[in-house]
Design a protein around this motif. Structure first.
Motif, PDB file in Angstrom:
ATOM      1  N   THR A  56       5.452  -0.504   4.006  1.00  0.00           N
ATOM      2  CA  THR A  56       5.449  -0.449   2.544  1.00  0.00           C
ATOM      3  C   THR A  56       6.832  -0.114   1.982  1.00  0.00           C
ATOM      4  O   THR A  56       7.621   0.609   2.603  1.00  0.00           O
ATOM      5  CB  THR A  56       4.410   0.557   2.010  1.00  0.00           C
ATOM      6  N   THR A  57       7.083  -0.653   0.805  1.00  0.00           N
ATOM      7  CA  THR A  57       8.303  -0.298   0.072  1.00  0.00           C
ATOM      8  C   THR A  57       8.011   0.770  -0.980  1.00  0.00           C
ATOM      9  O   THR A  57       8.920   1.215  -1.671  1.00  0.00           O
ATOM     10  CB  THR A  57       8.909  -1.539  -0.616  1.00  0.00           C
ATOM     11  N   GLU A  58       6.738   1.164  -1.092  1.00  0.00           N
ATOM     12  CA  GLU A  58       6.366   2.211  -2.034  1.00  0.00           C
ATOM     13  C   GLU A  58       6.776   3.576  -1.476  1.00  0.00           C
ATOM     14  O   GLU A  58       6.918   3.751  -0.266  1.00  0.00           O
ATOM     15  CB  GLU A  58       4.866   2.166  -2.296  1.00  0.00           C
ATOM     16  N   GLY A 112       8.047   7.755 -11.272  1.00  0.00           N
ATOM     17  CA  GLY A 112       8.154   6.393 -10.782  1.00  0.00           C
ATOM     18  C   GLY A 112       6.997   5.970  -9.890  1.00  0.00           C
ATOM     19  O   GLY A 112       6.960   4.849  -9.409  1.00  0.00           O
ATOM     20  N   GLY A 113       6.059   6.856  -9.654  1.00  0.00           N
ATOM     21  CA  GLY A 113       4.884   6.556  -8.832  1.00  0.00           C
ATOM     22  C   GLY A 113       5.135   6.830  -7.366  1.00  0.00           C
ATOM     23  O   GLY A 113       6.185   6.484  -6.832  1.00  0.00           O
ATOM     24  N   PHE A 114       4.181   7.489  -6.725  1.00  0.00           N
ATOM     25  CA  PHE A 114       4.287   7.751  -5.298  1.00  0.00           C
ATOM     26  C   PHE A 114       2.903   8.007  -4.715  1.00  0.00           C
ATOM     27  O   PHE A 114       1.963   8.352  -5.440  1.00  0.00           O
ATOM     28  CB  PHE A 114       5.224   8.935  -5.000  1.00  0.00           C
ATOM     29  N   TRP A 115       2.791   7.827  -3.408  1.00  0.00           N
ATOM     30  CA  TRP A 115       1.576   8.109  -2.654  1.00  0.00           C
ATOM     31  C   TRP A 115       1.795   9.397  -1.872  1.00  0.00           C
ATOM     32  O   TRP A 115       2.888   9.643  -1.375  1.00  0.00           O
ATOM     33  CB  TRP A 115       1.274   6.974  -1.684  1.00  0.00           C
TER      34      TRP A 115
END
Length: 154
Positions: free
Chosen positions: A125-127, A29-32
């Motif tokens: 951030t909501t990420e 789902g994508g992440f930093w």
């Protein structure tokens, strides 16, 4: 049966303005996350952290000011198609954007973006950002200095 152990070294990189360097991974789902990865056989954590900066970001090893270990974390998560228990040590580094050279990165893995974040951007951030507690850790480092022993992160 317990998942296999994966030993890792990661870097909390700060630029002169106090921004935090994160890399983006598109999977799950994508992440930093902070740059870093698996410590190879025969390496110590510090050597692994330096190697990962060179491999992922193309940083000239001579330009890396790698400081003390500031945190650690143990987490079960999926890498590839396998669940592992990853035990990470986090080191502090100081360098600027001019030291990053993606054209020199020889193992960028699945990194899809590199970004410097202010602490307020990270807080708002909501990420998804890993490790959890990064904003508090960096805030404490900037106000009180390097902790006398590594902080345990969630």
């Amino acid at each position: 049966m317990a998942p296999p152990l994966r030993v890792a070294a990661r870097v909390i990189a700060l630029d002169p303005a106090g921004r935090v360097l994160l890399v983006h991974y598109p999977e799950h789902g994508g992440f930093w996350a902070t740059p870093g990865g698996r410590v190879e056989d025969g390496e110590d954590h510090r050597t692994g952290a330096r190697r990962e900066l060179v491999e992922e970001l193309g940083i000239d090893d001579a330009r890396i000011n790698l400081r003390d270990q500031v945190a650690e974390r143990s987490q079960e998560h999926e890498i590839g198609d396998q669940v592992v228990r990853q035990v990470e040590r986090y080191f502090l580094a100081e360098f600027g954007a001019e030291n990053i050279n993606p054209a020199q990165a020889n193992q960028p893995d699945t990194i899809s973006a590199v970004r410097w974040w202010t602490l307020s951007e990270l807080a708002d951030t909501t990420e998804t950002v890993y490790p959890l507690g990064l904003v508090d850790l960096v805030t404490n480092i900037q106000t009180m200095g390097i902790p006398s022993s590594p902080v345990v992160l969630r």
